[in-house]
Design a protein around this motif. Sequence first.
Motif, PDB file in Angstrom:
ATOM      1  N   SER A 398       0.820  -1.215   0.000  1.00 52.92           N
ATOM      2  CA  SER A 398       0.000   0.000   0.000  1.00 52.92           C
ATOM      3  C   SER A 398       0.851   1.261   0.000  1.00 52.92           C
ATOM      4  CB  SER A 398      -0.936  -0.004   1.206  1.00 52.92           C
ATOM      5  OG  SER A 398      -1.681   1.189   1.273  1.00 52.92           O
ATOM      6  N   PHE A 399       1.903   1.289   0.839  1.00 49.05           N
ATOM      7  CA  PHE A 399       2.735   2.482   0.961  1.00 49.05           C
ATOM      8  C   PHE A 399       3.903   2.487  -0.020  1.00 49.05           C
ATOM      9  CE2 PHE A 399       0.505   2.521   4.991  1.00 49.05           C
ATOM     10  CZ  PHE A 399       0.305   3.871   5.247  1.00 49.05           C
ATOM     11  N   GLY A 400       4.206   1.330  -0.625  1.00 47.63           N
ATOM     12  CA  GLY A 400       5.331   1.268  -1.547  1.00 47.63           C
ATOM     13  C   GLY A 400       6.665   1.454  -0.864  1.00 47.63           C
ATOM     14  N   ASN A 505       1.343  14.280   1.009  1.00 46.04           N
ATOM     15  CA  ASN A 505       0.594  13.044   0.782  1.00 46.04           C
ATOM     16  C   ASN A 505      -0.664  13.348  -0.039  1.00 46.04           C
ATOM     17  OD1 ASN A 505      -0.769  10.592   0.898  1.00 46.04           O
ATOM     18  ND2 ASN A 505      -0.369  10.277   3.080  1.00 46.04           N
ATOM     19  N   LYS A 506      -0.859  12.606  -1.138  1.00 40.68           N
ATOM     20  CA  LYS A 506      -2.007  12.842  -2.015  1.00 40.68           C
ATOM     21  C   LYS A 506      -3.335  12.488  -1.331  1.00 40.68           C
ATOM     22  CE  LYS A 506       0.658  11.977  -6.229  1.00 40.68           C
ATOM     23  NZ  LYS A 506       0.814  11.125  -7.440  1.00 40.68           N
ATOM     24  N   VAL A 507      -3.253  11.700  -0.267  1.00 42.00           N
ATOM     25  CA  VAL A 507      -4.467  11.278   0.429  1.00 42.00           C
ATOM     26  C   VAL A 507      -5.002  12.375   1.348  1.00 42.00           C
ATOM     27  CG1 VAL A 507      -5.451   9.475   1.935  1.00 42.00           C
ATOM     28  CG2 VAL A 507      -3.645   8.894   0.312  1.00 42.00           C
ATOM     29  N   TRP A 510      -8.504  13.682   1.027  1.00 38.52           N
ATOM     30  CA  TRP A 510      -9.522  12.766   1.552  1.00 38.52           C
ATOM     31  C   TRP A 510      -9.613  12.908   3.072  1.00 38.52           C
ATOM     32  CZ3 TRP A 510     -10.237   8.187   4.408  1.00 38.52           C
ATOM     33  CH2 TRP A 510     -11.359   7.416   4.071  1.00 38.52           C
ATOM     34  N   TYR A 511      -8.449  13.066   3.723  1.00 38.80           N
ATOM     35  CA  TYR A 511      -8.425  13.246   5.176  1.00 38.80           C
ATOM     36  C   TYR A 511      -9.074  14.569   5.592  1.00 38.80           C
ATOM     37  CZ  TYR A 511      -5.161   9.309   5.773  1.00 38.80           C
ATOM     38  OH  TYR A 511      -4.569   8.062   5.795  1.00 38.80           O
ATOM     39  N   PHE A 512      -8.850  15.631   4.812  1.00 37.39           N
ATOM     40  CA  PHE A 512      -9.435  16.934   5.142  1.00 37.39           C
ATOM     41  C   PHE A 512     -10.958  16.821   5.264  1.00 37.39           C
ATOM     42  CE2 PHE A 512      -5.674  19.055   2.844  1.00 37.39           C
ATOM     43  CZ  PHE A 512      -4.970  19.195   4.030  1.00 37.39           C
ATOM     44  N   ASP A 513     -11.571  16.050   4.367  1.00 33.96           N
ATOM     45  CA  ASP A 513     -13.035  15.925   4.348  1.00 33.96           C
ATOM     46  C   ASP A 513     -13.566  15.147   5.551  1.00 33.96           C
ATOM     47  OD1 ASP A 513     -13.190  17.329   1.978  1.00 33.96           O
ATOM     48  OD2 ASP A 513     -13.223  15.540   0.715  1.00 33.96           O
TER      49      ASP A 513
END
Length: 573
Positions: A398-400, A505-507, A510-513
């Motif tokens: 998942s994290f590479g 982090n591109k995620v 999603w976390y902000f929401d």
Amino acid sequence: MPAIFSRPFRSHGVKASYADFILSILRANPSLRDTKSYLASFGHHQPERTKPSDLLDISTILPPTGQQEKESPKLTTEPLKTSPVISSILNPIYRRTALVKLQGPFTDKQLDSIARGMVFLEKLGLVSVMVIEHDKLARGDEGERATIIEETMRVVSVLEAHGAKARPVLGTVVRLGPMPRDREDPAAHDVPPPEAHVFPTDLVPIRSSLRAGEIPVLPPFALDSFCRSVRIDANDVIAALPPDPHADYSEDINLVPLRLMIINREGGVPSYARSGYPHLLINLSSEYDFIRDTFEPSWLKERPSALSNLRLARTCLSYMPPASSAIMVSHRSSSSLIANLITNKPAVSSSLPHALLQGNRKLAPETPTLIRRGQSIQVVRSLAHVNRAKLTHLLETSFGRTLDVAPFYERLEKYLDFVIVAGDYVGAAIVTNEPGPDQCSPPISYLDKFAVLPSHQGDGTVDFLWVALHDETYGLGHPFSVNPNGGKEGKGEGRDLVWRSRADNKVNRWYFDRSSGHMRMGSWVLFWCDAEKRLKQEESQRADSGLSYVESWEAGRLEQWADVVTTIPSAWK
């Protein structure tokens, strides 16, 4: 998405609403992952025999370099331009099929709206196999067969009026009773087999219709043991269609159903967590029994077929490809079918904070319910019961990155609170109890890792996992946290959940929401979710005055969290 607009509506006499079509696509607001997933299923597929390298090798017709410069000074090496016609042949739109239950009867206006949606879906590459149901026509009524056939022809006529080709398949396609092999060992199936079945030869009319670019429309008829054509429940007809081991492919259409669409007058499945408003997303693997057991009898008046349709979705999805989904939608929301096709997501993410969901204008009694086969969800509270090899593989994939295994698991031995595992470690959320800055401070609930395999990022696993995380931490104490995930089932007091993420982090979007707030800490971002039960209690005590910008119980907590979080060592080599 150029493939979407490559074919005009077939009927020149119809003023097709391209504006509505384009707006429906724009409202879907697909992410880059959504678009890639859509194109993988419906985009341009180039047949093997027509690879560019097999068609023409320019070097075989050009003279040597020196001679080329003398004899053909104007010849350039620009790529050859292919006519649009040839391009459409070499790169056809790859079409998929959907099973559609049309649970009427509908008025002319309602059916007109539904037909428009079906035509839009066809332009996007999804061809429907439609089965008609007539809820108001009791079994055995006089003229029953004639009425059903008339309704079938009416649907065909409306589809054609919108520029689609449609074919009524009035002959019986399915046969009553389970498939012979299922009768021998019914216990071998996790999901009860359908009450009807088909043989490969029975599907010839449907295959012929699909290959001809037509939408097959079927009445709910079946052959009984005496070879008589009888009316049965439309659910039994639809459930008999997916399990076709002989389903074949052509170069431009895949006959294995990818979607199940139930279009009715009721909308989705009511949820106890939304005061009877529909579920947004259902994980059949972990929620089916719970939804059935908590279904309020009072809901049957407005949504009498909700449970039977949910059972239909469970049966069909057990046979359909893993990426498939089902949607229960009201005729009022037929345009949402386009958004569902492109994104394969619910109208609103089920993992958003409940405060946002409760005030969202998209949530209404007719909001569609998206249903997926999903993953089992389990909460593991002892590291001894964690499969370390599978968890390590999940985190690294998942994290590479490469996990520093020994110190990572040594830390978990000390501080682990629980691990939420989705399926066979296709996703996991690891929560620890971090010691506070001093002995008087309570431990901090810290989201150490949240990971989902790349192959499952887009199939609902992320939302299923986050909802379970919500139920075990900051959502505890609320009735909508009583979910069957093997955890506390809503009992207890909610705790603030804290985590950190790298600033790039591109995620993070999603976390902000999903977070209550965030604070930047150099190259890191600190996120947190406030315990929802405490917030609700504080708001109720202040009545209309609301919460102040910083409450007394919030003072200093960000500094404490930051002090603790910044000392947590990296898990990677």
